[in-house]
Design a protein around this motif. Structure first.
Motif: not given
Length: 307
Positions: A243-255
């Motif tokens: 679940p912590l890996m879902n922090l990746q969503f924030a990075w992907m929004v930016i990218i």
């Protein structure tokens, strides 16, 4: 003993956060390359680079254990799952927008919860299951239209999520027997380099220096990310890491916004908030004073592929 256990797990959470940043960068490069070249052209070159980096890193370790593994059968399962997962993600990124792919990435914690019991023998607490369900609801907020009209890209993304989860579960399984994190980076990427290298002559297209530089950058990000993830999986339970890996969503929004012109809707931001909140709740639950100390190493589950 309790403060040391908390610090140990907090360090694991920090490593996962670093992993999400590294892998988001690698995913951005994958999406760009996927529009121009076939999967073997990316993975044969990058896999070979990661193999070389693993060998170089191993030579500079103070304890010369080499890249041997005490779990050859489990490592083979992890390597095979990794090969299929990366190819599946490649096709998913080629066929779908970032948001659609990460609908299925958000399912990884659910898959991890299902696999952790039979493979790792880790009991998932009720509060953690609640957080996992919340994470799934958060991901669904990204797609208010639902799952109608499934396409080939969705199948690739689902396959990638299932096998990617299995690869991570096997990383923790192997980590209970040996502490050689580099071996867990070396062998899966060796398998990728070999299998993709066999297909490379059939799909090769001329590349410019800029494309080659992107693949090299991808390989470095991948090497660092996978090494960090293996170490993190030795510090936290798999159902907490994923679940912590879902922090990746924030990075992907930016990218997605900066490099691909993808601007998320309000539902996307709501989904990201729920997903990140569920991950933080899992950390709080893991560090709860009512949680009895749990040893770092434990007996494997029902999978008996190696001692």
């Amino acid at each position: 003993m309790r403060p040391r256990l908390h610090s140990f797990r907090l360090a694991g959470a920090g490593l996962v956060a670093i992993y999400t940043a590294l892998m988001s960068g690698a995913d951005g490069i994958t999406k760009f390359i996927a529009g121009q070249f076939a999967a073997p052209q990316l993975y044969a070159i990058s896999g070979l680079i990661v193999v070389i980096l693993s060998i170089l890193a191993d030579r500079h370790k103070t304890q010369q254990r080499g890249l041997r593994t005490g779990c050859p059968k489990a490592m083979a399962l992890r390597s095979a799952a990794t090969v299929i997962a990366v190819v599946s993600f490649f096709h998913a990124f080629r066929l779908l927008p970032f948001a659609d792919v990460f609908l299925f990435v958000g399912l990884i914690p659910i898959f991890a919860g299902l696999m952790s019991g039979p493979i790792l023998g880790e009991r998932v607490r009720p509060a953690a299951w609640a957080a996992l369900v919340a994470a799934f609801v958060g991901v669904m907020c990204l797609f208010p239209q639902g799952l109608h009209g499934l396409e080939a890209g969705h199948i690739w993304a689902l396959l990638a999520s299932v096998l990617g989860t299995f690869s991570m579960i096997m990383a923790r399984y192997i980590g209970r027997v040996e502490q050689n994190a580099l071996a867990q980076v070396f062998y899966p990427n060796l398998a990728i380099a070999i299998t993709m290298g066999l297909a490379l002559p059939f799909v090769w297209k001329p590349m410019g220096l800029s494309d080659l530089a992107l693949i090299c950058a991808y390989a470095v990000l991948l090497f660092m990310g996978r090494w960090v993830l293996v170490v993190a999986l030795g510090r936290l339970e798999a159902y907490v890491v994923t679940p912590l890996m879902n922090l990746q969503f924030a990075w992907m929004v930016i990218i997605g916004a900066v490099f691909f012109g993808e601007f998320p809707s309000a539902g996307t931001y709501l989904g990201v908030a729920i997903v990140m909140g569920s991950g933080l709740f899992l950390i709080w639950d893991q560090l709860s004073p009512n949680l009895p100390p749990k040893p770092r190493l434990g007996p494997p589950g029902n999978l008996r592929s190696d001692p």
